[in-house]
Write a protein that holds these residues in place. Structure first.
Motif: not given
Lengths: 114, 112
Positions: A40-44, B34, B36, B38, B89, B102-104
């Motif tokens: 549920g999160q964005g990539p870190q 950007f 992106y 998924q 994203f 990136f955002g969430t």
């Protein structure tokens, strides 16, 4: 043109164990970055390798380490696994020095720590 | 440090509806921006990008304009399709391209 491939796709480990994840970069790309994506999160951002040297690191402890090989493939190693390390680990390749900053991602390795 | 804030989902729209997903950012210097996407069961892939202020990125009917004055990069599409269902994203990269933030993510579901 071969895309980014990662292995294994899924794996289960127990707390305290060590894991190695592998990544083959897209043909012609000399830079590999690793990201952790919790549910549920964005990539870190974990770190980036360029020409076999670490070229930037995110806010992850030293037990996260990596390697890049002469063929530009890469490994991510995580020691002393913790429950919070459960996540999707993404590898992304790019062309160092490119002006676009675009990343090409693999489908990821899903790690579950019990 | 750099950060990206995007609207929370899920967003559910009917086919052919207008889509906006808001994204704002905080960064030093002049980042590249950007979007992106998924798709279910697939890896992240670049949808569109903009590298300087007032640039408009576009792809597959999606558009986003780099607004430096409002530090925003909102994603829009005039008529969504069921096949657009995915997680989107917003992201930025620093000038050295070492790190992408990136955002969430915003989950979009389009129903027939």
């Amino acid at each position: 043109e071969t895309g980014v491939t990662q292995s294994p796709t899924h794996l289960i480990k127990t707390r305290g164990q060590q894991v190695t994840l592998r990544c083959s970069s897209q043909s012609g790309h000399n830079t590999v970055s690793w990201y952790q994506q919790a549910l549920g999160q964005g990539p870190q951002f974990i770190f980036q390798y360029y020409r076999e040297e670490e070229n930037g690191r995110g806010n992850f402890p030293p037990r996260f380490s990596g390697l890049q090989f002469p063929n530009y493939s890469s490994e991510l190693n995580v020691n002393a696994l913790e429950l919070d390390d459960s996540a999707l680990y993404l590898c992304a390749s790019s062309l160092g020095g490119s002006s676009t900053g675009e990343l090409f991602f693999g489908e990821g390795s899903r790690l579950t720590v019990l | 440090g750099d950060s990206v804030t995007q609207m929370e989902g899920p967003v559910t729209l009917s086919e052919e509806a207008f889509l906006t997903i808001n994204c704002t950012y905080t960064a030093t210097g002049y980042p590249s921006l950007f979007w992106y996407v998924q798709y279910p069961g697939e890896g992240l892939q670049l949808l569109l990008k903009a590298t300087k202020a007032d640039d408009k990125g576009s792809n597959k009917g999606f558009e986003a304009t780099y607004r430096k004055e409002t530090t925003s990069f909102h994603l829009e599409k005039g008529s969504v399709q069921v096949s657009d269902s995915a997680v989107y994203f917003c992201a930025l990269s620093d000038q050295g391209y070492q790190k992408v933030t990136f955002g969430t993510g915003t989950k979009l579901q389009v129903i027939p």
